[in-house]
Design a protein around this motif. Structure first.
Motif, PDB file in Angstrom:
ATOM      1  N   GLU A  87     -18.391 -27.655  16.977  1.00 57.88           N
ATOM      2  CA  GLU A  87     -19.222 -27.521  18.170  1.00 57.88           C
ATOM      3  C   GLU A  87     -18.679 -28.362  19.322  1.00 57.88           C
ATOM      4  O   GLU A  87     -18.710 -27.940  20.479  1.00 57.88           O
ATOM      5  CB  GLU A  87     -20.667 -27.908  17.848  1.00 57.88           C
ATOM      6  N   LEU A  88     -18.186 -29.560  19.021  1.00 62.81           N
ATOM      7  CA  LEU A  88     -17.613 -30.403  20.070  1.00 62.81           C
ATOM      8  C   LEU A  88     -16.348 -29.785  20.659  1.00 62.81           C
ATOM      9  O   LEU A  88     -16.125 -29.837  21.874  1.00 62.81           O
ATOM     10  CB  LEU A  88     -17.315 -31.802  19.526  1.00 62.81           C
ATOM     11  N   LEU A  89     -15.516 -29.186  19.811  1.00 61.86           N
ATOM     12  CA  LEU A  89     -14.306 -28.538  20.314  1.00 61.86           C
ATOM     13  C   LEU A  89     -14.657 -27.329  21.184  1.00 61.86           C
ATOM     14  O   LEU A  89     -14.028 -27.101  22.222  1.00 61.86           O
ATOM     15  CB  LEU A  89     -13.403 -28.133  19.152  1.00 61.86           C
ATOM     16  N   ASP A  90     -15.655 -26.559  20.774  1.00 60.38           N
ATOM     17  CA  ASP A  90     -16.130 -25.441  21.599  1.00 60.38           C
ATOM     18  C   ASP A  90     -16.623 -25.958  22.950  1.00 60.38           C
ATOM     19  O   ASP A  90     -16.326 -25.387  24.006  1.00 60.38           O
ATOM     20  CB  ASP A  90     -17.285 -24.696  20.908  1.00 60.38           C
ATOM     21  N   TYR A  91     -17.386 -27.040  22.899  1.00 61.76           N
ATOM     22  CA  TYR A  91     -17.965 -27.618  24.111  1.00 61.76           C
ATOM     23  C   TYR A  91     -16.872 -28.074  25.078  1.00 61.76           C
ATOM     24  O   TYR A  91     -16.921 -27.767  26.275  1.00 61.76           O
ATOM     25  CB  TYR A  91     -18.867 -28.793  23.726  1.00 61.76           C
ATOM     26  N   LEU A  92     -15.875 -28.784  24.568  1.00 63.75           N
ATOM     27  CA  LEU A  92     -14.805 -29.270  25.429  1.00 63.75           C
ATOM     28  C   LEU A  92     -13.982 -28.123  26.001  1.00 63.75           C
ATOM     29  O   LEU A  92     -13.558 -28.165  27.161  1.00 63.75           O
ATOM     30  CB  LEU A  92     -13.907 -30.247  24.667  1.00 63.75           C
ATOM     31  N   ASP A  93     -13.771 -27.091  25.189  1.00 62.21           N
ATOM     32  CA  ASP A  93     -13.039 -25.928  25.668  1.00 62.21           C
ATOM     33  C   ASP A  93     -13.797 -25.257  26.812  1.00 62.21           C
ATOM     34  O   ASP A  93     -13.216 -24.881  27.839  1.00 62.21           O
ATOM     35  CB  ASP A  93     -12.826 -24.945  24.511  1.00 62.21           C
ATOM     36  N   HIS A  94     -15.108 -25.122  26.641  1.00 60.60           N
ATOM     37  CA  HIS A  94     -15.932 -24.521  27.694  1.00 60.60           C
ATOM     38  C   HIS A  94     -15.974 -25.420  28.924  1.00 60.60           C
ATOM     39  O   HIS A  94     -15.885 -24.934  30.063  1.00 60.60           O
ATOM     40  CB  HIS A  94     -17.337 -24.256  27.159  1.00 60.60           C
ATOM     41  N   LEU A  95     -16.100 -26.730  28.705  1.00 63.05           N
ATOM     42  CA  LEU A  95     -16.169 -27.657  29.826  1.00 63.05           C
ATOM     43  C   LEU A  95     -14.887 -27.612  30.651  1.00 63.05           C
ATOM     44  O   LEU A  95     -14.920 -27.793  31.872  1.00 63.05           O
ATOM     45  CB  LEU A  95     -16.415 -29.079  29.306  1.00 63.05           C
ATOM     46  N   GLY A  96     -13.768 -27.341  30.003  1.00 63.46           N
ATOM     47  CA  GLY A  96     -12.509 -27.227  30.721  1.00 63.46           C
ATOM     48  C   GLY A  96     -12.520 -26.132  31.773  1.00 63.46           C
ATOM     49  O   GLY A  96     -11.808 -26.214  32.785  1.00 63.46           O
ATOM     50  N   SER A  97     -13.340 -25.093  31.547  1.00 56.20           N
ATOM     51  CA  SER A  97     -13.415 -23.997  32.518  1.00 56.20           C
ATOM     52  C   SER A  97     -14.061 -24.439  33.823  1.00 56.20           C
ATOM     53  O   SER A  97     -13.985 -23.734  34.833  1.00 56.20           O
ATOM     54  CB  SER A  97     -14.187 -22.810  31.922  1.00 56.20           C
ATOM     55  N   TYR A  98     -14.701 -25.607  33.803  1.00 50.39           N
ATOM     56  CA  TYR A  98     -15.326 -26.141  35.010  1.00 50.39           C
ATOM     57  C   TYR A  98     -14.361 -26.988  35.843  1.00 50.39           C
ATOM     58  O   TYR A  98     -14.782 -27.611  36.818  1.00 50.39           O
ATOM     59  CB  TYR A  98     -16.524 -27.021  34.648  1.00 50.39           C
ATOM     60  N   ALA A  99     -13.072 -27.026  35.476  1.00 47.83           N
ATOM     61  CA  ALA A  99     -12.120 -27.885  36.188  1.00 47.83           C
ATOM     62  C   ALA A  99     -12.156 -27.673  37.706  1.00 47.83           C
ATOM     63  O   ALA A  99     -12.208 -28.654  38.456  1.00 47.83           O
ATOM     64  CB  ALA A  99     -10.719 -27.701  35.628  1.00 47.83           C
TER      65      ALA A  99
END
Length: 197
Positions: A87-99
């Protein structure tokens, strides 16, 4: 012989507000905060300056509304994978789209004019997050419920460490972190600090 004319209807309410915010975001991305003016937004959105003034007291509030819309547009509730690491890896991957959004936020905070309304990063953070549920907090709460992590270890600054790491990476590199780096953050820094022993 009857003729028909196409009549252009004026946008109102939520439709107009959405159009204005989208224009503001586009101008913010292209020209930065200094290039964002209420007059330019009104012109591009085919409305009047007075319409904008009734909704937002100044361009700082309009810029914040544009950022909020981006956050809502790309928001996804984290799936319950039954495993905190996944779940944390999914979260960080998604958060990266907010760059791009994060970079815009950083640029706002470097503007003296913007800081006349939002004096600090904390002021802006509160404006953007008040009333919203943190996705990371949800993931960590589920992990606590599954006894994967120790709630006593989720203290400041550990509880926001992953967010701080990704913000720093985006600020320094102007792009999202690679998946391999995110995995290293989770596996070698964050989880060892919070795992149940």
């Amino acid at each position: 012989m009857s003729t028909s004319k196409s009549v252009k209807t004026r946008r109102r309410g939520a439709e107009l507000e959405q159009a204005i915010i989208e224009v503001a975001w586009s101008l913010l991305l292209k020209h930065g905060y200094s290039g964002l003016t209420m007059e330019a937004v009104a012109s591009a959105a085919h409305t009047s300056r007075s319409v904008l003034a009734r909704r937002w007291r100044n361009k700082a509030d309009l810029a914040v509304a544009a950022i909020q819309q981006q956050l809502v547009k790309h928001s996804v509730e984290p799936a319950d994978r039954g495993d905190v690491r996944a779940e944390l890896l999914d979260y960080l991957d998604h958060l990266g789209s907010y760059a791009p959004t994060l970079l815009t936020v950083f640029s706002l905070l470097s503007s003296d004019a913007f800081r006349e309304t939002y004096a600090s990063a904390n002021d802006l953070r509160r404006a953007l997050t008040t009333g919203k549920t943190s996705q990371l907090a949800l993931i960590l709460r589920r992990a606590v419920d599954r006894q994967e992590i120790d709630p006593a270890k989720l203290v400041a600054p550990v509880d926001t460490l992953l967010i701080d790491l990704i913000r720093h990476h985006v600020l320094m590199n102007r792009k999202a972190p690679p998946k391999k780096l995110c995995a290293a953050w989770v596996d070698t820094i964050f989880l060892p600090l919070v795992r149940q022993h």
